[in-house]
Design a protein around this motif. Structure first.
Motif, PDB file in Angstrom:
ATOM      1  N   ILE A  84     -14.814  65.016  45.222  1.00 24.97           N
ATOM      2  CA  ILE A  84     -15.451  64.743  46.520  1.00 24.97           C
ATOM      3  C   ILE A  84     -14.498  64.020  47.457  1.00 24.97           C
ATOM      4  CG2 ILE A  84     -17.267  63.397  47.646  1.00 24.97           C
ATOM      5  CD1 ILE A  84     -19.048  64.012  45.243  1.00 24.97           C
ATOM      6  N   ALA A  85     -13.798  62.981  46.949  1.00 24.19           N
ATOM      7  CA  ALA A  85     -12.865  62.230  47.788  1.00 24.19           C
ATOM      8  C   ALA A  85     -11.746  63.130  48.299  1.00 24.19           C
ATOM      9  CB  ALA A  85     -12.289  61.059  47.000  1.00 24.19           C
ATOM     10  N   ALA A  86     -11.220  63.978  47.431  1.00 19.01           N
ATOM     11  CA  ALA A  86     -10.140  64.882  47.821  1.00 19.01           C
ATOM     12  C   ALA A  86     -10.602  65.842  48.916  1.00 19.01           C
ATOM     13  CB  ALA A  86      -9.638  65.656  46.610  1.00 19.01           C
ATOM     14  N   GLN A  87     -11.798  66.378  48.767  1.00 19.52           N
ATOM     15  CA  GLN A  87     -12.333  67.303  49.767  1.00 19.52           C
ATOM     16  C   GLN A  87     -12.479  66.615  51.120  1.00 19.52           C
ATOM     17  OE1 GLN A  87     -16.281  68.756  48.880  1.00 19.52           O
ATOM     18  NE2 GLN A  87     -16.059  70.535  50.208  1.00 19.52           N
ATOM     19  N   GLU A  88     -12.929  65.356  51.121  1.00 18.88           N
ATOM     20  CA  GLU A  88     -13.161  64.628  52.364  1.00 18.88           C
ATOM     21  C   GLU A  88     -11.875  64.391  53.150  1.00 18.88           C
ATOM     22  OE1 GLU A  88     -15.948  63.608  53.903  1.00 18.88           O
ATOM     23  OE2 GLU A  88     -17.149  64.666  52.404  1.00 18.88           O
ATOM     24  N   VAL A  89     -10.749  64.246  52.461  1.00 12.79           N
ATOM     25  CA  VAL A  89      -9.481  63.965  53.155  1.00 12.79           C
ATOM     26  C   VAL A  89      -8.547  65.166  53.133  1.00 12.79           C
ATOM     27  CG1 VAL A  89      -9.637  61.479  52.734  1.00 12.79           C
ATOM     28  CG2 VAL A  89      -8.443  62.944  51.078  1.00 12.79           C
ATOM     29  N   GLN A  90      -9.076  66.309  52.720  1.00 18.11           N
ATOM     30  CA  GLN A  90      -8.324  67.566  52.727  1.00 18.11           C
ATOM     31  C   GLN A  90      -7.091  67.529  51.822  1.00 18.11           C
ATOM     32  OE1 GLN A  90      -7.722  68.235  56.981  1.00 18.11           O
ATOM     33  NE2 GLN A  90      -9.633  69.377  57.105  1.00 18.11           N
ATOM     34  N   LEU A  91      -7.306  66.988  50.615  1.00 19.27           N
ATOM     35  CA  LEU A  91      -6.290  67.034  49.569  1.00 19.27           C
ATOM     36  C   LEU A  91      -6.859  67.841  48.416  1.00 19.27           C
ATOM     37  CD1 LEU A  91      -4.969  63.347  49.296  1.00 19.27           C
ATOM     38  CD2 LEU A  91      -3.657  65.334  50.052  1.00 19.27           C
ATOM     39  N   SER A  92      -6.003  68.389  47.584  1.00 15.14           N
ATOM     40  CA  SER A  92      -6.494  69.035  46.369  1.00 15.14           C
ATOM     41  C   SER A  92      -6.833  67.947  45.347  1.00 15.14           C
ATOM     42  CB  SER A  92      -5.432  69.965  45.787  1.00 15.14           C
ATOM     43  OG  SER A  92      -4.346  69.223  45.250  1.00 15.14           O
ATOM     44  N   PRO A  93      -7.812  68.190  44.470  1.00  9.90           N
ATOM     45  CA  PRO A  93      -8.115  67.207  43.422  1.00  9.90           C
ATOM     46  C   PRO A  93      -6.889  66.846  42.588  1.00  9.90           C
ATOM     47  CG  PRO A  93      -9.850  68.836  43.545  1.00  9.90           C
ATOM     48  CD  PRO A  93      -8.750  69.327  44.441  1.00  9.90           C
ATOM     49  N   ALA A  94      -6.022  67.843  42.327  1.00  6.63           N
ATOM     50  CA  ALA A  94      -4.822  67.578  41.533  1.00  6.63           C
ATOM     51  C   ALA A  94      -3.882  66.620  42.259  1.00  6.63           C
ATOM     52  CB  ALA A  94      -4.091  68.890  41.241  1.00  6.63           C
ATOM     53  N   ALA A  95      -3.769  66.777  43.593  1.00  3.85           N
ATOM     54  CA  ALA A  95      -2.900  65.901  44.366  1.00  3.85           C
ATOM     55  C   ALA A  95      -3.418  64.473  44.368  1.00  3.85           C
ATOM     56  CB  ALA A  95      -2.775  66.415  45.794  1.00  3.85           C
ATOM     57  N   LEU A  96      -4.739  64.311  44.504  1.00  2.00           N
ATOM     58  CA  LEU A  96      -5.317  62.970  44.500  1.00  2.00           C
ATOM     59  C   LEU A  96      -5.179  62.333  43.127  1.00  2.00           C
ATOM     60  CD1 LEU A  96      -6.742  60.645  45.807  1.00  2.00           C
ATOM     61  CD2 LEU A  96      -8.926  61.834  45.481  1.00  2.00           C
ATOM     62  N   GLN A  97      -5.350  63.128  42.081  1.00  4.56           N
ATOM     63  CA  GLN A  97      -5.200  62.600  40.734  1.00  4.56           C
ATOM     64  C   GLN A  97      -3.775  62.112  40.489  1.00  4.56           C
ATOM     65  OE1 GLN A  97      -6.013  65.256  37.380  1.00  4.56           O
ATOM     66  NE2 GLN A  97      -7.019  63.552  36.364  1.00  4.56           N
ATOM     67  N   ARG A  98      -2.801  62.883  40.982  1.00  5.02           N
ATOM     68  CA  ARG A  98      -1.403  62.473  40.842  1.00  5.02           C
ATOM     69  C   ARG A  98      -1.151  61.194  41.635  1.00  5.02           C
ATOM     70  NH1 ARG A  98       2.089  66.054  38.540  1.00  5.02           N
ATOM     71  NH2 ARG A  98       3.881  65.143  39.598  1.00  5.02           N
ATOM     72  N   LEU A  99      -1.749  61.089  42.804  1.00  3.64           N
ATOM     73  CA  LEU A  99      -1.585  59.890  43.621  1.00  3.64           C
ATOM     74  C   LEU A  99      -2.165  58.670  42.899  1.00  3.64           C
ATOM     75  CD1 LEU A  99      -0.726  58.596  46.283  1.00  3.64           C
ATOM     76  CD2 LEU A  99      -2.890  59.350  47.282  1.00  3.64           C
ATOM     77  N   GLU A 100      -3.332  58.825  42.297  1.00  2.00           N
ATOM     78  CA  GLU A 100      -3.992  57.706  41.620  1.00  2.00           C
ATOM     79  C   GLU A 100      -3.275  57.285  40.342  1.00  2.00           C
ATOM     80  OE1 GLU A 100      -8.117  58.300  40.904  1.00  2.00           O
ATOM     81  OE2 GLU A 100      -8.666  58.259  43.031  1.00  2.00           O
TER      82      GLU A 100
END
Length: 294
Positions: free
Chosen positions: A31-47
């Motif tokens: 959900i967070a990734a969708q809201e900021v227009q990132l892929s879930p994989a990209a957000l996971q890598r960031l976290e």
């Protein structure tokens, strides 16, 4: 995790901060990734702090989504800029800078730690002992500022005493810490008695390294903390272990290379081999406390 995929110090801190803020808001990665227009994989890598292109606009968008306070948002964006510019940094801040609460963030996330100290560690200090130490260092600070810092230190201690998954803590304490007078005899007596009691907790191991043991490896190595962050359900490291060496009045040092972390484990093993056992340690703490009360 492959060596070239290892998260670096600054990326780890940024990722930890963003993950905590997302969880506070009760949002999933998807959900967070969708809201900021990132892929879930990209957000996971960031976290998780894994290497990828760090964009300040992504960090800003996430902070806005999580309704982060402006001051904390600015720190997160600055941390992203530092991580992009100098990803391999291992020395940061010092006692004159909170370095985005670098160590405190790691301490809160750790599952276990091993520490060698020559004063009572912050996680085990009484309010009076902490007040005396902090007042001595921040000599020009107001009473309110000192009280605020003591309060922060005391609140950190909940990770040791909480019922749900408390921090597993092994403390190797040099005998000098028992005799170095901080705050006066009354403060020391209370601190040592409380230390003896908290050492009974099942998640706390406390052993004194006596004067008679001499110098481990023939060197004055100084205090250090080895932090371990545990594994996930699949048995993979949540974060690689790290060693923290407090910089006192200079930069704090964070050791991340596995072979260097292993050397600190070997050093801890050597200190442990010459330390008093837990029962003799408690007996010594109580004896010295009585001497302060006499």
């Amino acid at each position: 995790m492959p060596e070239d995929e290892s998260p670096t110090l600054l990326r780890r801190q940024l990722g930890r901060f963003l993950r905590e803020q997302r969880e506070i808001r009760g949002l999933t990665i998807a959900i967070a990734a969708q809201e900021v227009q990132l892929s879930p994989a990209a957000l996971q890598r960031l976290e998780t702090g894994r290497p990828q292109k760090l964009r300040k606009q992504d960090v800003r968008a996430l902070c806005e989504l999580y309704e982060v306070e402006p001051e904390e948002m600015d720190k997160a964006i600055d941390l992203a800029a530092q991580a992009a510019k100098n990803p391999d940094i291992t020395a940061l801040g010092g006692l004159f800078s909170n370095a985005f609460n670098m160590y405190i963030g790691m301490e809160q996330s750790a599952r276990s730690l091993i520490t060698y100290h020559e004063q009572i560690p912050g996680l085990l200090q009484t309010a009076d002992y902490a007040n005396a130490l902090i007042s001595a260092f921040y000599r020009d600070a107001s009473r309110d500022e000192i009280a605020r810092r003591v309060d922060i230190r005391k609140k950190r201690q909940v990770i040791v005493t909480r019922k749900a998954r408390p921090l597993a803590m092994e403390v190797l304490l040099h005998e000098s810490a028992l005799h170095r007078v901080i705050g006066g005899p009354r403060v020391m007596a209370t601190q040592l008695r409380e230390l003896a009691e908290i050492s009974k907790l099942p998640n706390v191991t406390l052993r004194v390294h006596p004067y008679s043991a001499g110098m481990t490896w023939g060197i004055l190595h100084g205090p250090f903390v080895i932090l371990d962050f545990g594994t996930d359900r699949k048995g993979k490291e949540i974060e690689p272990p790290v060693v923290y060496v407090e910089g006192r009045v200079s930069s704090d040092l964070y050791v991340e290379k596995r072979e260097e972390v292993q050397r600190y484990h070997e050093l801890a093993d050597a200190v442990r081999a010459d330390a008093l056992d837990e029962i003799r340690t408690r007996d010594l703490l109580r004896r010295v406390a009585r001497e302060f009360e006499a």
